[in-house]
Design a protein around this motif. Sequence first.
Motif, PDB file in Angstrom:
ATOM      1  N   LEU A  13      -3.544   9.029 -22.978  1.00 29.45           N
ATOM      2  CA  LEU A  13      -2.205   9.090 -22.375  1.00 29.45           C
ATOM      3  C   LEU A  13      -2.225   8.715 -20.893  1.00 29.45           C
ATOM      4  N   ALA A  14      -3.274   9.088 -20.192  1.00 26.83           N
ATOM      5  CA  ALA A  14      -3.382   8.717 -18.774  1.00 26.83           C
ATOM      6  C   ALA A  14      -3.513   7.206 -18.624  1.00 26.83           C
ATOM      7  N   LEU A  15      -4.305   6.595 -19.485  1.00 28.13           N
ATOM      8  CA  LEU A  15      -4.451   5.148 -19.421  1.00 28.13           C
ATOM      9  C   LEU A  15      -3.153   4.442 -19.792  1.00 28.13           C
ATOM     10  N   ALA A  16      -2.425   4.958 -20.770  1.00 27.85           N
ATOM     11  CA  ALA A  16      -1.145   4.346 -21.146  1.00 27.85           C
ATOM     12  C   ALA A  16      -0.128   4.467 -20.015  1.00 27.85           C
ATOM     13  N   GLY A  17      -0.113   5.601 -19.339  1.00 18.42           N
ATOM     14  CA  GLY A  17       0.786   5.753 -18.193  1.00 18.42           C
ATOM     15  C   GLY A  17       0.422   4.832 -17.050  1.00 18.42           C
ATOM     16  N   LEU A  18      -0.871   4.682 -16.815  1.00 17.56           N
ATOM     17  CA  LEU A  18      -1.338   3.780 -15.766  1.00 17.56           C
ATOM     18  C   LEU A  18      -1.037   2.325 -16.118  1.00 17.56           C
ATOM     19  N   ALA A  19      -0.981   2.031 -17.409  1.00 21.74           N
ATOM     20  CA  ALA A  19      -0.707   0.666 -17.849  1.00 21.74           C
ATOM     21  C   ALA A  19       0.700   0.219 -17.494  1.00 21.74           C
ATOM     22  N   VAL A  20       1.645   1.138 -17.429  1.00 18.80           N
ATOM     23  CA  VAL A  20       3.007   0.774 -17.024  1.00 18.80           C
ATOM     24  C   VAL A  20       2.987   0.255 -15.586  1.00 18.80           C
ATOM     25  N   LEU A  21       2.281   0.963 -14.721  1.00 18.05           N
ATOM     26  CA  LEU A  21       2.153   0.500 -13.330  1.00 18.05           C
ATOM     27  C   LEU A  21       1.384  -0.812 -13.255  1.00 18.05           C
ATOM     28  N   ALA A  22       0.368  -0.959 -14.093  1.00 17.45           N
ATOM     29  CA  ALA A  22      -0.406  -2.202 -14.111  1.00 17.45           C
ATOM     30  C   ALA A  22       0.464  -3.377 -14.541  1.00 17.45           C
ATOM     31  N   GLY A  23       1.345  -3.157 -15.506  1.00 13.48           N
ATOM     32  CA  GLY A  23       2.249  -4.227 -15.942  1.00 13.48           C
ATOM     33  C   GLY A  23       3.204  -4.653 -14.845  1.00 13.48           C
ATOM     34  N   LEU A  24       3.718  -3.682 -14.109  1.00  9.28           N
ATOM     35  CA  LEU A  24       4.606  -4.010 -12.996  1.00  9.28           C
ATOM     36  C   LEU A  24       3.854  -4.747 -11.886  1.00  9.28           C
ATOM     37  N   LEU A  25       2.610  -4.331 -11.631  1.00  7.14           N
ATOM     38  CA  LEU A  25       1.792  -5.015 -10.628  1.00  7.14           C
ATOM     39  C   LEU A  25       1.486  -6.440 -11.064  1.00  7.14           C
ATOM     40  N   TRP A  26       1.134  -6.628 -12.329  1.00  8.74           N
ATOM     41  CA  TRP A  26       0.867  -7.973 -12.851  1.00  8.74           C
ATOM     42  C   TRP A  26       2.109  -8.847 -12.732  1.00  8.74           C
ATOM     43  N   SER A  27       3.262  -8.270 -13.034  1.00  5.16           N
ATOM     44  CA  SER A  27       4.511  -9.023 -12.931  1.00  5.16           C
ATOM     45  C   SER A  27       4.807  -9.418 -11.490  1.00  5.16           C
TER      46      SER A  27
END
Length: 170
Positions: A13-27
């Motif tokens: 769950l921590a990695l999935a939550g961090l992935a949302v921020l990673a997606g925004l950063l990638w964008s």
Amino acid sequence: MARQVRAFAVTVLALAGLAVLAGLLWSALSPRAPYEVTRQGPILADPATQALIAADGWFAVVTGGLGVLCGAAGWFLSRRVQLPVLLALCAGGVLAAFVTLWVGSTFTLGAVTVEAAAVPGAQVVAGSLRLTARGVLVAWPLCAVAIFGLMEGMHGYRESPLRTPYGLGG
């Protein structure tokens, strides 16, 4: 057993939550490829553009860097439940890569338009992010598991009796 399941679930769950921020950063970091709007639909305006490759590269940098950080944090925080955390880094890293891909391609932040060699008067728009090299999806889990294993190997070697040759005291 409950401790292992909890450690696995919290890590995923921590990695999935961090992935949302990673997606925004990638964008925010990735340039968008230019598309020309035609009657048949949008087509790539400049086939020689490097924006598609740059998007793949930024995805690998963002997810690989977060994989390294998550692997190191997982190792430091999981002294009693290492195997469930290691498995969660692998499974959660795969999930995080797909969540990052979905968030980054769905939400557009900082769309950088790339100049295209289009016909004068043609409408050129910035396209959405997508991956052309699907292999970069393994950057997050691969880096996380590799760093976790490297740190465990260094820690195990430091405490090993095989470190001193011929059993000599040191």
